[in-house]
Structure formats: C-alpha cells, structure tokens
Design an enzyme around this catalytic site. Structure first.
Site, PDB file in Angstrom:
ATOM      1  N   SER A 127       0.816  -1.209   0.000  1.00 20.37           N
ATOM      2  CA  SER A 127       0.000   0.000   0.000  1.00 20.37           C
ATOM      3  C   SER A 127       0.852   1.263   0.000  1.00 20.37           C
ATOM      4  O   SER A 127       0.306   2.370  -0.064  1.00 20.37           O
ATOM      5  CB  SER A 127      -0.921   0.008   1.227  1.00 20.37           C
ATOM      6  OG  SER A 127      -0.167  -0.099   2.425  1.00 20.37           O
ATOM      7  N   HIS A 148      -2.316  -2.781  -5.836  1.00 24.67           N
ATOM      8  CA  HIS A 148      -2.811  -2.461  -4.500  1.00 24.67           C
ATOM      9  C   HIS A 148      -4.318  -2.678  -4.442  1.00 24.67           C
ATOM     10  O   HIS A 148      -5.103  -1.853  -4.909  1.00 24.67           O
ATOM     11  CB  HIS A 148      -2.455  -1.014  -4.143  1.00 24.67           C
ATOM     12  CG  HIS A 148      -2.930  -0.601  -2.783  1.00 24.67           C
ATOM     13  ND1 HIS A 148      -3.199   0.711  -2.458  1.00 24.67           N
ATOM     14  CD2 HIS A 148      -3.187  -1.319  -1.663  1.00 24.67           C
ATOM     15  CE1 HIS A 148      -3.602   0.781  -1.212  1.00 24.67           C
ATOM     16  NE2 HIS A 148      -3.613  -0.444  -0.710  1.00 24.67           N
ATOM     17  N   GLU A 160      -5.490  -0.239  -7.452  1.00 22.27           N
ATOM     18  CA  GLU A 160      -4.500   0.783  -7.775  1.00 22.27           C
ATOM     19  C   GLU A 160      -3.266   0.085  -8.354  1.00 22.27           C
ATOM     20  O   GLU A 160      -2.641  -0.725  -7.680  1.00 22.27           O
ATOM     21  CB  GLU A 160      -4.152   1.535  -6.480  1.00 22.27           C
ATOM     22  CG  GLU A 160      -3.412   2.813  -6.624  1.00 22.27           C
ATOM     23  CD  GLU A 160      -3.281   3.534  -5.279  1.00 22.27           C
ATOM     24  OE1 GLU A 160      -3.349   4.764  -5.276  1.00 22.27           O
ATOM     25  OE2 GLU A 160      -3.118   2.861  -4.239  1.00 22.27           O
ATOM     26  N   ASN A 198      -3.531   6.368  -0.498  1.00 26.57           N
ATOM     27  CA  ASN A 198      -2.956   6.558   0.831  1.00 26.57           C
ATOM     28  C   ASN A 198      -2.244   7.897   0.977  1.00 26.57           C
ATOM     29  O   ASN A 198      -2.123   8.411   2.094  1.00 26.57           O
ATOM     30  CB  ASN A 198      -2.012   5.402   1.171  1.00 26.57           C
ATOM     31  CG  ASN A 198      -2.778   4.176   1.619  1.00 26.57           C
ATOM     32  OD1 ASN A 198      -3.881   4.278   2.152  1.00 26.57           O
ATOM     33  ND2 ASN A 198      -2.211   2.999   1.406  1.00 26.57           N
TER      34      ASN A 198
END
Length: 310
Positions: A127, A148, A160, A198
C-alpha cells in the site's frame, strides 16, 4: 528493456502469497475469473481459515443469486493451498500479500525471481512501499508491478496499479487487463510514496488522531462529523481500525521518510496504540472495541456499533 512477460491471454495460473484477509480475497477473485490459483502460506491454520472464508464468501453470493452453485464449486476447486514457494515455479502471475515490510518483501522477491519462470510477472499488494526498490532486488525489474487491492478485495471495486521505474508497457497492459477481468476499476499511479489513495487518506486519518489526542472532540464526534459532514461511509478513526492501526502507522512512516514533510509525522496516540497491540478490528481493539464473533464487514459499516474503548 525487453521483457519476456506473458501475454494477457496467457495469465491462466496465479500464485497468491499470504493467506490472510487480503490474500484469500485476491485468491477468490482470481479463481472466480477462471484462473488456477496456488494460495501459499507457511501456516496451515491460516490456509484453513482462508479456505473457510472463501467458501463462506462465495456461499453468500450464491444465496444472493449473484452466482450459481456450480460457479461457486468451480471457483473453490480452482484454488490449491500450498506451503512451499517452489510450487509457484509455473505460474504466470504472482501477487504477494504479506507483511508491509520492505526488507521482508525484498527477500521474497529475490526468491521468486529465482524460482519462477522467466515470463512470470511479479506483483506486490503493497500500500506504500516503492515498487522500483522492490524490483531492484530482482533480475527482471521490467516485470515487477504494484497491484494495491483494497480490503476486503471481493467487495472493494478499486485496484490501484503502480508502475515502477522500469515496468514494461506490456506488463502494465497485461496486469490492467487482468485486473479488469477480475472485476476491478483500475486507477494508475506513478511510483511515489503512498501512491494515490494513501497519499490523500493517511494524512486525514492522522489528523483525526491528532484531534482525538489534543482533546478537540471525542472519537464518536470526530467520526460522526466526517460521516455526516462530508458524506463518508465511515469516519476516519473507524476506518483506521478496519485498515489496521499498524498498517496506518507503517504507511505514514513511509510518507514521512519518503517526502520529508512533517505533516506526515505520525500522531503519538497512533504510535502508542500500536505499541500497546491495539491494532484495530483484527485484534478486537483499536480506537474502538469490537466484540468477537459479532462483526461482519459488508463494505461500508460494521453490523454492530463499535463500543467505546476509551
């Protein structure tokens, strides 16, 4: 740099490393899309839990009429549990979903590079960790990519994809097509700390911890404010519990170290919770406390209201 990666149509065998919630969910998606899946974990108990979780998840889809019983049975049959990484030597795509540690992942990629066939694509579910650095541990950096997934993978629609500095265009295209084949909406990020989601999400979660730490408001009011004031399905503190407070802390440290901005410095309260083993829902206690055996994640909110733990 030339690559030997398999064509999209040839991604028929997938290896998934790590039989936790992420790994089991990824294995379920690949099997449901018709791939043969080798689910690898050194812990037999983790593999047993993963099979039970996958069976239960597919069973719910049958009960809702979303898939047939035959499709459910076929998906389960396509998954083989293994404990030896050597079993992955013939797969077309490997997706690792192990602990979020760069050193541990690099060691795994060195081993995968040695044992998998030259055309295999190596993907990480990280991540936040640099795909370029993970790829540098291999002799095939053009065939290393980030995938991800979001938790839980069978429910969350987003995937992702992260391209390392040397990721080949045909590898990116193959992984993008595979991701769409398993039902995901794909967004693409360059290899910068935290990627897209993130990079934006973790500062918000961290700020929510600062608000709690400095006494701005109670955790309930912080979460209610963000749910009703910004139309989020859950508040940032509750979401942190779902993600895992240790994961949140790890990502924030990657952001802080990689970008050098103190706005990413983890809140001391978050650090304290992780040090105390209060890692969130998976441990039964984080910002909130969760009763064992009464919690079911359906993609938006818990089936029971979190109980106060402060």
């Amino acid at each position: 740099m030339a690559t030997q990666a398999a064509a999209t149509s040839e991604i028929a065998a997938v290896g998934v490393i790590g039989a936790g919630q992420m790994g089991s969910g990824i294995a379920q998606l690949a099997a449901a899309a018709g791939c043969g899946v080798l689910l690898l974990d050194s812990d037999p108990a983790a593999l047993s839990r993963a099979v039970a979780s996958i069976s239960s998840s597919l069973g719910r889809l049958v009960a809702k009429g979303q898939i047939s019983q035959a499709a459910c049975d076929d998906s389960i049959k396509r998954i083989k549990c293994v404990s030896d990484v050597q079993e992955l030597q013939g797969v077309d795509l490997v997706i690792e979903a192990i602990v979020e540690s760069e050193d541990v992942k690099k060691k795994l990629f060195v081993e995968l590079d040695r044992i998998t066939k030259p055309s295999a694509i190596l993907a990480s579910n990280t991540s936040s960790i640099s795909i370029t650095r993970l790829a540098s541990a291999t002799s095939r950096p053009s065939q290393v990519i980030g995938m991800h997934f979001f938790n839980p993978p069978p429910i969350m629609k987003l995937l992702e994809i992260i391209r390392g500095a040397d990721t080949a265009e045909e590898v990116f295209s193959a992984v993008k097509c595979f991701s769409e084949r398993i039902g995901k909406t794909v967004i693409c990020s360059q290899d910068y700390p935290g990627f897209i989601v993130n990079r934006i999400l973790m500062p918000m979660i961290n700020e929510a911890f600062w608000a709690l730490y400095t006494g701005v408001a109670t955790k309930e009011d912080i979460d209610t404010g963000m749910k009703l004031g910004t139309n989020h399905p859950m508040g940032p503190l509750q979401l942190a519990d779902f993600i895992g407070l240790d994961v949140c802390l790890s990502v924030l440290r990657v952001l802080h170290n990689g970008l050098g901005d103190n706005k990413y410095s983890p809140c001391p309260l978050l650090v304290q919770y992780v040090d105390a083993g209060r890692l969130g829902k998976k441990r039964g206690q984080g910002v909130y406390s969760y009763g064992r055996g009464v919690y079911s994640y359906g993609g938006s909110s818990p089936s029971v209201k979190p109980k106060s733990s402060l």
